[in-house]
Design a protein around this motif. Structure first.
Motif, short mmCIF file in Angstrom:
data_model
loop_
_atom_site.label_atom_id
_atom_site.label_comp_id
_atom_site.label_asym_id
_atom_site.label_seq_id
_atom_site.Cartn_x
_atom_site.Cartn_y
_atom_site.Cartn_z
N ALA A 39 0.82 -1.22 0.00
CA ALA A 39 0.00 0.00 0.00
C ALA A 39 0.85 1.27 0.00
CB ALA A 39 -0.93 0.00 1.21
N THR A 40 2.07 1.17 0.53
CA THR A 40 2.94 2.34 0.58
C THR A 40 3.97 2.35 -0.55
OG1 THR A 40 4.56 1.28 2.04
CG2 THR A 40 2.72 2.46 3.09
N GLY A 41 4.01 1.30 -1.35
CA GLY A 41 4.99 1.21 -2.42
C GLY A 41 6.34 0.69 -1.98
N ALA A 42 6.42 0.19 -0.75
CA ALA A 42 7.68 -0.33 -0.23
C ALA A 42 7.96 -1.71 -0.81
CB ALA A 42 7.64 -0.39 1.29
N THR A 43 9.24 -2.00 -1.00
CA THR A 43 9.66 -3.31 -1.47
C THR A 43 10.38 -4.09 -0.38
OG1 THR A 43 11.71 -2.38 -2.35
CG2 THR A 43 9.83 -2.56 -3.87
#
Length: 116
Positions: free
Chosen positions: A31-35
């Motif tokens: 949801a936050t675009g973190a990998t």
């Protein structure tokens, strides 16, 4: 400074013990675009550090399956001192690119920037 693709979890959040706990963090990362997700070691239930329970394997597998990196952040020396199997897994994980065990966020930032 950490990259914004790393979701840094607070130490006082819910403890991780089951694969669904991992899925919650993976969903939050998405949801936050973190990998990658950096989780303080104290957030893990002690069963995570006892390999025969299978908890670490279940949680690690979820992160690998969803292609989200996991950084366990903090001092786990009391667990590695008690288990050669855990020590070996930590060493092997740190050689790879999916699960890292780091002392602190500064070490994570250094590894992140050096990963190439």
């Amino acid at each position: 400074m950490l990259d914004d693709r790393i979701l840094v979890c607070e130490p006082d959040g819910p403890r991780l013990r089951e694969d669904r706990d991992a899925l919650d963090l993976i969903g939050e990362a998405g949801a936050t675009g973190a990998t990658w997700v950096a989780v303080p070691a104290e957030r893990f239930h002690e069963d995570f550090f006892v390999l025969r329970t299978g908890v670490a394997g279940e949680i690690a597998q979820k992160f690998v399956n969803y292609r989200v990196g996991l950084a366990v952040v903090g001092d786990i020396s009391r667990f590695t001192a008690a288990s050669t199997a855990l020590s070996a897994w930590v060493l092997e994980s740190n050689r790879g690119g999916h699960i890292w065990f780091v002392r602190d966020l500064e070490e994570l930032a250094a590894r992140w920037s050096a990963r190439g």
